[in-house]
Write a protein that holds these residues in place. Structure first.
Motif, PDB file in Angstrom:
ATOM      1  N   TYR A 179       0.903  -1.337   0.089  1.00  0.00           N
ATOM      2  CA  TYR A 179       0.082  -0.125  -0.239  1.00  0.00           C
ATOM      3  C   TYR A 179       1.067   1.304  -0.057  1.00  0.00           C
ATOM      4  N   ASP A 510      -4.132  -1.938   2.492  1.00  0.00           N
ATOM      5  CA  ASP A 510      -4.870  -0.858   1.380  1.00  0.00           C
ATOM      6  C   ASP A 510      -6.276  -1.004   1.471  1.00  0.00           C
ATOM      7  N   TRP A 515      -6.774   3.797   5.635  1.00  0.00           N
ATOM      8  CA  TRP A 515      -7.386   4.939   4.801  1.00  0.00           C
ATOM      9  C   TRP A 515      -7.895   6.035   5.867  1.00  0.00           C
TER      10      TRP A 515
END
Length: 665
Positions: A179, A510, A515
């Motif tokens: 990622y 990821d 996030w």
């Protein structure tokens, strides 16, 4: 050589091969092969017809059987890489871009506030950004995100790697992806996965233009863009891994070897690029210039930068030809150069030792600030004793003792408390141990010594008392970062309490774990407001100082006082029971920026505002009482007193484990 209509010049460095062929796909889609018959100083070259813009191409030794995998050798200078079912090809990309009146913001280091973020992770979950733009270059340039950065007060984005990279074999076996992207295969090629679906479908040129449009938009509002670049190793890994480019073209030149022909690895990634070879230095410089000239990039953060400055004896040399060349290059002049000043080889810790013109990630700042506000607090809670305030004071002063030997000042210190690698700021206050089980390595990966403190409960809790304590500690960490001399860097999401649920090595996550979640609760909104306010206070404190502040000792002025408002003595600094200090910041020209009061103790502390007789040293204040106004305190209850006026020589109180900030009125 005169230009040949419809032909392009093709050249590749591969000194160990007698001759090379270039294989390319022509306009009809058929694959062609042309031998590069010219050979000059290790470079095979020739003019090739039919290799048009958008053509895929690669190299292979002439007369040698093609590999069963179909994987030929990529162009180290290729501007794009195409993945055709697992077989990679370079792509010939041409064309310009309408930059209009774009210009680099050239934010002075004194005013710089860096925001380290991941292109995809920053917007992937943002509900106000159109779904088709989330996780993309275009999403990062969307007005919602641009306005957010401006409101927060960010001047400079530092993007995690955007170069084309590969997933390591062990991650592929686990069904995971790299990622973060610190496994570069193409130093001139963008990672297409961060472009919109429309741009990817349109091809590499559209991907490049989307990235350029992002830079142009950020520049238009005064925000710089720095790239995190990985020149220390390549994605080819160790010799037991697949060959894609460098190893097949010139293994003995591109990579460092020991006396037995084995890879000499100071990166922990299987190989190390050999920056004692002129061709490797040229490759890196050409790449850096390309990103500045073609994409208007404002600077670079160099991953494991010590490996780029190791000499033939494998020792770090601040006068290494590459470091000298970067500083002397006319195209790179004015670009921000940031080192990650360590690698995993012998003598790999070099914080403070890079040459003038470079700014170093300051891990000493990170560890000291964590110790004072987290580890010491944990020790005190279990009946032990924390450290004195002296080490923290050095950080507030810009860690000047670290940088003076290299001829640099506090402006060479890039300060941070959290970064992509490690706990987030919120997790530092919520976890004692790492929780990396999702990475598939049985929690063996990641750092074990995090200097963190969970405030009594590991991870999630509904206990408001513990949540309040964590919130206060997070405010202290952010305040220390933003009030210290040097250059602050905020890790994306720390300003809103982003958590990775205790994962301190989310390089392969990821997904929503890594996030940024933009669905904020009251506490997270409050953390944003605090961070924004602290950045504004920092800006106001520096507003009347010269842009090279603090360039020399005589151009900056820090006065230290104890709780009684008297100048700190050696006894005060060494008192194991003292975790209190007052810092008056300014210059001998008569400017007083403000007063920062640190109370790292477990009880509220009464203080006397600095003795007015000491303020005569600032030139304009001759013993009269000076009025201070409370701007902000990290003690949420005491912050209700914001705006209170207290004169020098008078008393005030600072909450337990808190920072109070005052300005002159």
């Amino acid at each position: 050589m005169p230009a040949i209509p419809g032909a392009v010049n093709v050249a590749v460095f591969a000194p160990g091969h007698a001759t090379l062929d270039v294989h390319f796909q022509d306009a009809s889609g058929a694959w062609q092969r042309v031998e590069l018959k010219a050979f000059t100083d290790g470079v095979h070259h020739g003019t090739v017809k039919g290799l048009d813009a958008g053509s895929r191409y690669a190299f292979w030794p002439h007369g040698q059987a093609l590999p069963a995998s179909g994987q030929l050798l990529l162009d180290p200078y290729g501007r794009a890489i195409d993945d055709d079912g697992g077989v990679l090809r370079s792509v010939y990309v041409t064309g310009g871009f309408d930059w209009g009146d774009d210009s680099r913001p050239h934010v002075p280091w004194r005013d710089t506030v860096v925001y380290e973020c991941h292109v995809k992770g920053q917007t992937m979950l943002h509900p106000e950004i159109p779904e088709e733009l989330r996780g993309t270059y275009a999403g990062l340039a969307h007005p919602v995100m641009v306005d957010y950065l401006l409101e927060l007060g960010i001047t400079t984005l530092e993007l995690l790697p955007v170069h084309y990279h590969l997933d390591e074999p062990h991650l592929q076996d686990l069904g995971l992806a790299n990622y973060w992207g610190y496994n570069t295969l193409g130093f001139f090629a963008l990672w297409p996965g961060y472009a919109t679906a429309a741009a990817q479908a349109a091809g590499p040129r559209a991907v490049q233009d989307e990235f350029r449009a992002m830079v142009k938009k950020l520049h238009s509002v005064g925000i710089e863009v720095l790239l995190d670049v990985v020149y220390n190793h390549t994605a080819e890994g160790g010799k037991d891994q697949d060959t894609y480019s460098f190893r097949g073209l010139a293994d003995h030149v591109y990579y460092r070897h020991d006396g037995h022909g084995n890879y000499l690895d100071t990166t922990g990634c299987g190989n190390t690029m050999n920056f004692n070879e002129p061709r490797v230095i040229q490759l890196a410089l050409d790449s850096l210039r390309y990103w500045v000239e073609e994409f208007h990039i404002d600077g670079f953060r160099f991953d494991l930068a010590v490996s780029l400055g190791r000499d033939g004896q494998n020792h770090f040399n601040p006068r290494h030809p590459f470091l000298v060349a970067v500083g002397a290059d006319s195209v790179l002049s004015g670009a921000k150069l940031v080192s990650e000043p360590w690698d995993v080889g012998d003598g790999g810790w070099q914080t403070g030792h890079f040459p003038p013109g470079w700014t170093d990630w300051n891990d000493n700042f990170r560890d000291t600030v964590r110790d004072f506000w987290l580890a010491d607090q944990a020790a005190a809670a279990s009946g032990g004793q924390g450290g004195t305030v002296a080490r923290l004071a050095s950080c507030l002063a810009g860690s000047t003792e670290l940088f003076v030997g290299s001829g640099r000042t506090a402006l060479a210190s890039l300060n941070f408390v959290a970064a992509h690698d490690g706990f987030t700021l919120a997790d530092l206050t919520s976890y004692l141990r790492k929780h990396n089980e999702a990475n598939g390595e049985e929690n063996r990966d990641g750092h074990d010594h995090n200097r963190s403190y969970n405030h009594g409960v590991e991870g999630h809790t509904g206990d408001s008392r513990i949540l309040d304590a964590r919130e206060r500690t997070a405010r202290n960490l952010m305040a220390t970062l933003l009030l210290s001399l040097g250059v602050p860097m905020i890790c994306a999401g720390d300003e809103i309490g982003r958590s990775q649920q205790g994962n301190n090595n989310a390089y392969c996550q990821d997904n929503a774990l890594a996030w940024t979640n933009w669905q904020l609760d009251e506490r997270e909104h409050r953390m944003f407001d605090v961070t924004r306010r602290l950045i504004r206070i920092r800006r106001s404190f520096l507003a009347h100082q010269p842009y090279n502040y603090p360039a020399r000792e005589e151009s900056s002025y820090l006065l230290w006082f104890n709780a009684d408002g008297e100048p700190m003595t050696p006894e005060d600094w060494n008192d194991p029971d003292s975790r209190m200090v007052q810092l008056l910041m300014g210059s001998p020209q008569g400017v007083i920026d403000g007063l920062v009061v640190i109370n790292g103790g477990r009880q509220p502390q009464k203080i006397v505002m600095p003795d007015p007789r000491s303020l005569q040293e600032f030139g304009k204040h001759r013993g009269e009482k000076i009025p201070f106004e409370l701007l902000y305190t990290t003690s949420h209850v005491d912050d209700q007193r914001r705006g209170a006026k207290i004169r020098s020589g008078e008393k005030d109180i600072v909450g337990a484990n808190a920072i109070s900030i005052y300005r002159l009125t």
